[in-house]
Design a protein around this motif. Structure first.
Motif, PDB file in Angstrom:
ATOM      1  N   ALA A   1      14.477   6.468  -3.369  1.00  0.00           N
ATOM      2  CA  ALA A   1      14.562   5.544  -2.228  1.00  0.00           C
ATOM      3  C   ALA A   1      14.217   6.279  -0.930  1.00  0.00           C
ATOM      4  O   ALA A   1      13.525   5.741  -0.060  1.00  0.00           O
ATOM      5  CB  ALA A   1      15.959   4.932  -2.139  1.00  0.00           C
ATOM      6  N   ILE A   2      14.660   7.519  -0.808  1.00  0.00           N
ATOM      7  CA  ILE A   2      14.341   8.296   0.397  1.00  0.00           C
ATOM      8  C   ILE A   2      12.841   8.598   0.441  1.00  0.00           C
ATOM      9  O   ILE A   2      12.219   8.529   1.501  1.00  0.00           O
ATOM     10  CB  ILE A   2      15.205   9.571   0.466  1.00  0.00           C
ATOM     11  N   ASP A   3      12.234   8.875  -0.733  1.00  0.00           N
ATOM     12  CA  ASP A   3      10.778   9.073  -0.765  1.00  0.00           C
ATOM     13  C   ASP A   3      10.042   7.810  -0.315  1.00  0.00           C
ATOM     14  O   ASP A   3       8.953   7.882   0.226  1.00  0.00           O
ATOM     15  CB  ASP A   3      10.312   9.457  -2.178  1.00  0.00           C
ATOM     16  N   PHE A   4      10.640   6.667  -0.553  1.00  0.00           N
ATOM     17  CA  PHE A   4      10.059   5.397  -0.113  1.00  0.00           C
ATOM     18  C   PHE A   4      10.382   5.105   1.356  1.00  0.00           C
ATOM     19  O   PHE A   4       9.912   4.121   1.919  1.00  0.00           O
ATOM     20  CB  PHE A   4      10.589   4.227  -0.963  1.00  0.00           C
ATOM     21  N   GLY A   5      11.206   5.912   1.976  1.00  0.00           N
ATOM     22  CA  GLY A   5      11.590   5.670   3.367  1.00  0.00           C
ATOM     23  C   GLY A   5      12.522   4.478   3.512  1.00  0.00           C
ATOM     24  O   GLY A   5      12.506   3.788   4.536  1.00  0.00           O
ATOM     25  N   VAL A   6      13.334   4.247   2.499  1.00  0.00           N
ATOM     26  CA  VAL A   6      14.233   3.091   2.521  1.00  0.00           C
ATOM     27  C   VAL A   6      15.390   3.342   3.502  1.00  0.00           C
ATOM     28  O   VAL A   6      15.955   4.434   3.535  1.00  0.00           O
ATOM     29  CB  VAL A   6      14.776   2.826   1.103  1.00  0.00           C
ATOM     30  N   THR A   7      15.703   2.320   4.309  1.00  0.00           N
ATOM     31  CA  THR A   7      16.815   2.458   5.246  1.00  0.00           C
ATOM     32  C   THR A   7      18.010   1.611   4.822  1.00  0.00           C
ATOM     33  O   THR A   7      19.110   1.779   5.337  1.00  0.00           O
ATOM     34  CB  THR A   7      16.408   2.043   6.663  1.00  0.00           C
ATOM     35  N   GLY A   8      17.787   0.667   3.915  1.00  0.00           N
ATOM     36  CA  GLY A   8      18.889  -0.183   3.470  1.00  0.00           C
ATOM     37  C   GLY A   8      18.382  -1.105   2.386  1.00  0.00           C
ATOM     38  O   GLY A   8      17.180  -1.175   2.135  1.00  0.00           O
ATOM     39  N   ALA A   9      19.298  -1.790   1.725  1.00  0.00           N
ATOM     40  CA  ALA A   9      18.879  -2.732   0.683  1.00  0.00           C
ATOM     41  C   ALA A   9      19.225  -4.149   1.147  1.00  0.00           C
ATOM     42  O   ALA A   9      20.225  -4.314   1.835  1.00  0.00           O
ATOM     43  CB  ALA A   9      19.591  -2.413  -0.634  1.00  0.00           C
ATOM     44  N   PRO A  10      18.453  -5.152   0.773  1.00  0.00           N
ATOM     45  CA  PRO A  10      17.223  -5.020  -0.006  1.00  0.00           C
ATOM     46  C   PRO A  10      16.007  -4.669   0.860  1.00  0.00           C
ATOM     47  O   PRO A  10      15.954  -5.030   2.030  1.00  0.00           O
ATOM     48  CB  PRO A  10      17.053  -6.430  -0.580  1.00  0.00           C
ATOM     49  N   GLU A  11      15.084  -3.960   0.233  1.00  0.00           N
ATOM     50  CA  GLU A  11      13.773  -3.744   0.835  1.00  0.00           C
ATOM     51  C   GLU A  11      12.752  -4.002  -0.250  1.00  0.00           C
ATOM     52  O   GLU A  11      12.993  -3.703  -1.416  1.00  0.00           O
ATOM     53  CB  GLU A  11      13.638  -2.313   1.368  1.00  0.00           C
ATOM     54  N   THR A  12      11.633  -4.586   0.154  1.00  0.00           N
ATOM     55  CA  THR A  12      10.627  -4.945  -0.834  1.00  0.00           C
ATOM     56  C   THR A  12       9.256  -4.434  -0.389  1.00  0.00           C
ATOM     57  O   THR A  12       8.855  -4.659   0.750  1.00  0.00           O
ATOM     58  CB  THR A  12      10.577  -6.475  -1.020  1.00  0.00           C
ATOM     59  N   PHE A  13       8.593  -3.729  -1.289  1.00  0.00           N
ATOM     60  CA  PHE A  13       7.261  -3.209  -1.024  1.00  0.00           C
ATOM     61  C   PHE A  13       6.248  -4.011  -1.827  1.00  0.00           C
ATOM     62  O   PHE A  13       6.520  -4.396  -2.966  1.00  0.00           O
ATOM     63  CB  PHE A  13       7.171  -1.735  -1.438  1.00  0.00           C
ATOM     64  N   ILE A  14       5.091  -4.264  -1.218  1.00  0.00           N
ATOM     65  CA  ILE A  14       3.990  -4.860  -1.968  1.00  0.00           C
ATOM     66  C   ILE A  14       3.044  -3.722  -2.334  1.00  0.00           C
ATOM     67  O   ILE A  14       2.564  -3.002  -1.455  1.00  0.00           O
ATOM     68  CB  ILE A  14       3.228  -5.916  -1.144  1.00  0.00           C
ATOM     69  N   ALA A  15       2.809  -3.546  -3.638  1.00  0.00           N
ATOM     70  CA  ALA A  15       1.870  -2.520  -4.105  1.00  0.00           C
ATOM     71  C   ALA A  15       0.605  -3.210  -4.597  1.00  0.00           C
ATOM     72  O   ALA A  15       0.672  -4.261  -5.235  1.00  0.00           O
ATOM     73  CB  ALA A  15       2.491  -1.704  -5.237  1.00  0.00           C
ATOM     74  N   ASP A  16      -0.562  -2.641  -4.252  1.00  0.00           N
ATOM     75  CA  ASP A  16      -1.818  -3.261  -4.698  1.00  0.00           C
ATOM     76  C   ASP A  16      -2.203  -2.751  -6.092  1.00  0.00           C
ATOM     77  O   ASP A  16      -1.446  -2.022  -6.728  1.00  0.00           O
ATOM     78  CB  ASP A  16      -2.930  -3.067  -3.656  1.00  0.00           C
ATOM     79  N   LYS A  17      -3.403  -3.169  -6.560  1.00  0.00           N
ATOM     80  CA  LYS A  17      -3.821  -2.833  -7.932  1.00  0.00           C
ATOM     81  C   LYS A  17      -3.938  -1.342  -8.156  1.00  0.00           C
ATOM     82  O   LYS A  17      -3.810  -0.861  -9.278  1.00  0.00           O
ATOM     83  CB  LYS A  17      -5.169  -3.501  -8.227  1.00  0.00           C
TER      84      LYS A  17
ATOM     85  N   ARG B   1      -1.155   1.379  -4.412  1.00  0.00           N
ATOM     86  CA  ARG B   1      -0.915   1.769  -3.023  1.00  0.00           C
ATOM     87  C   ARG B   1       0.036   0.763  -2.374  1.00  0.00           C
ATOM     88  O   ARG B   1      -0.022  -0.433  -2.646  1.00  0.00           O
ATOM     89  CB  ARG B   1      -2.236   1.780  -2.241  1.00  0.00           C
ATOM     90  N   ILE B   2       0.891   1.271  -1.485  1.00  0.00           N
ATOM     91  CA  ILE B   2       1.807   0.394  -0.762  1.00  0.00           C
ATOM     92  C   ILE B   2       1.023  -0.318   0.344  1.00  0.00           C
ATOM     93  O   ILE B   2       0.321   0.317   1.123  1.00  0.00           O
ATOM     94  CB  ILE B   2       2.941   1.213  -0.103  1.00  0.00           C
ATOM     95  N   ARG B   3       1.136  -1.637   0.395  1.00  0.00           N
ATOM     96  CA  ARG B   3       0.382  -2.359   1.409  1.00  0.00           C
ATOM     97  C   ARG B   3       1.285  -3.043   2.429  1.00  0.00           C
ATOM     98  O   ARG B   3       0.852  -3.385   3.524  1.00  0.00           O
ATOM     99  CB  ARG B   3      -0.521  -3.410   0.743  1.00  0.00           C
ATOM    100  N   TYR B   4       2.538  -3.264   2.061  1.00  0.00           N
ATOM    101  CA  TYR B   4       3.439  -3.927   2.999  1.00  0.00           C
ATOM    102  C   TYR B   4       4.876  -3.611   2.624  1.00  0.00           C
ATOM    103  O   TYR B   4       5.185  -3.372   1.465  1.00  0.00           O
ATOM    104  CB  TYR B   4       3.217  -5.448   2.973  1.00  0.00           C
ATOM    105  N   LYS B   5       5.734  -3.590   3.652  1.00  0.00           N
ATOM    106  CA  LYS B   5       7.153  -3.383   3.388  1.00  0.00           C
ATOM    107  C   LYS B   5       7.926  -4.467   4.114  1.00  0.00           C
ATOM    108  O   LYS B   5       7.708  -4.698   5.304  1.00  0.00           O
ATOM    109  CB  LYS B   5       7.567  -2.018   3.930  1.00  0.00           C
ATOM    110  N   TYR B   6       8.807  -5.125   3.394  1.00  0.00           N
ATOM    111  CA  TYR B   6       9.677  -6.100   4.058  1.00  0.00           C
ATOM    112  C   TYR B   6      11.122  -5.621   3.990  1.00  0.00           C
ATOM    113  O   TYR B   6      11.632  -5.290   2.917  1.00  0.00           O
ATOM    114  CB  TYR B   6       9.548  -7.493   3.423  1.00  0.00           C
ATOM    115  N   ILE B   7      11.775  -5.585   5.153  1.00  0.00           N
ATOM    116  CA  ILE B   7      13.166  -5.148   5.215  1.00  0.00           C
ATOM    117  C   ILE B   7      14.062  -6.370   5.278  1.00  0.00           C
ATOM    118  O   ILE B   7      13.858  -7.248   6.112  1.00  0.00           O
ATOM    119  CB  ILE B   7      13.393  -4.262   6.457  1.00  0.00           C
TER     120      ILE B   7
END
Lengths: 176, 150
Positions: free
Chosen positions: A130-146, A149-155
């Motif tokens: 989670a720290i490698d992902f830069g997570v600051t709290g839950a829930p957090e959702t990342f959109i990964a492409d094909k 690669r991470i394309r978006y993060k929603y906190i």
């Protein structure tokens, strides 16, 4: 010239007020992600209790997916849970789960009670991934492409509005 | 409330504030045995913002995420990373925002130079204002008294 000397400070003041007013509407908890357009951090996570397979970064390649950081202790996760369940049921998108800092068995018990929307789940008991992902709290959702690669993060929890207005358009764009 | 009570209460608050101010959130089990490395870890932690309670450093914060980061900092120091590498590790994941002292770089020039620009603008305004005011005084008044006789 006299006019300018009178109006300029007022205009300057108004400018600062507008600038600061915009600043007040921003949520300081919503930090921009450092991972945008970068490959998912390399990780291999074991399975949570009762599951055969864990989750690793190589699983994220091949199709557009959501990576959802959650935990059985996370109060806000229950808000988005029905939506995640519906997405999984309709095969809208593959959702991977990272069970963040849960005691052994707690995540599995929570999924048994609430339902499991995740294709694969990784157990991040010590929170390092989670720290490698830069997570600051839950829930957090990342959109990964094909390409994984991470394309978006929603906190924060994904509400139907967030899904329809923010996340779905990005997912549709990436799935093209 | 008598004067004595007020002094007593204020003194109590002062002692509390001083006593609590210096205390970090570092738990005994987190500390490194090597006092030099531990001191470096403390100094690094004091420079990094906790992303959960944003006005505290991770050295002061009781948030679980701050604890995880303190442990990572110590692990990396033990592995032989220098201070820049350790701070870089956290910045790579959470961005420049975690640096309590903003770095001096292109996107922060406005932050660093802004106060001086405003100071300069204020100084210029004052300069022009007084030049205008002084310039508005009739010629005769600020001329040499000796000239008047002519």
């Amino acid at each position: 010239m006299k006019r300018l000397g009178f109006y300029m400070p007022i205009a300057l003041f108004a400018g600062i007020v507008v600038y600061l007013a915009i600043g007040l509407t921003l949520d300081p908890n919503k930090l921009p992600s450092m991972l945008i357009d970068k490959p998912v951090p390399e990780f291999v996570l074991p399975a949570i209790e009762g599951f055969d397979q864990g989750l690793s970064s190589s699983d994220l390649k091949g199709k557009v997916s959501l990576v959802n950081i959650w935990g059985s202790w996370c109060v806000a996760c229950i808000i988005e849970h029905p939506l995640l369940m519906e997405l999984a049921k309709n095969n809208t998108i593959t959702i991977y789960g990272i069970d963040w800092k849960d005691p052994p068995g707690a995540g599995a018990a929570w999924l048994l009670k609430e339902g499991n929307p995740y294709t694969l789940i990784g157990d991040d008991a010590d929170g390092r991934v989670a720290i490698d992902f830069g997570v600051t709290g839950a829930p957090e959702t990342f959109i990964a492409d094909k390409d994984g690669r991470i394309r978006y993060k929603y906190i924060g929890p994904i509400t139907p509005e967030v899904w329809n207005e923010i996340i779905l358009p990005i997912v549709e764009e990436l799935q093209r | 409330m008598t004067f004595k009570t007020v002094v007593f209460l204020l003194g109590g608050f002062f002692i509390l504030a001083v006593g609590l101010g210096g205390a970090g959130a570092v738990e005994p089990d987190e500390r490194l045995d090597d006092p030099v490395l531990e001191q470096r870890a403390r100094e690094i932690s004091q420079q990094l913002r906790c992303v959960v309670c944003q006005n505290q450093s991770i050295d002061e914060s009781d948030a679980p995420l701050a604890r995880d980061l303190r442990l990572i900092i110590r692990e990396r120091l033990v592995e032989g990373d220098n201070d820049e590498q350790v701070i870089g590790f956290v910045v790579d994941r959470y961005g420049d925002f975690v640096l309590l002292k903003p770095p001096f770089q292109a996107d922060t020039y406005l932050l660093w130079f802004g106060p001086f620009i405003i100071f300069l603008m204020g100084g210029l305004l004052i300069f022009y204002y007084f030049r205008k005011v002084l310039g508005a005084i009739p010629d005769g008044d600020n001329s040499d008294p000796g000239d008047r006789e002519k």
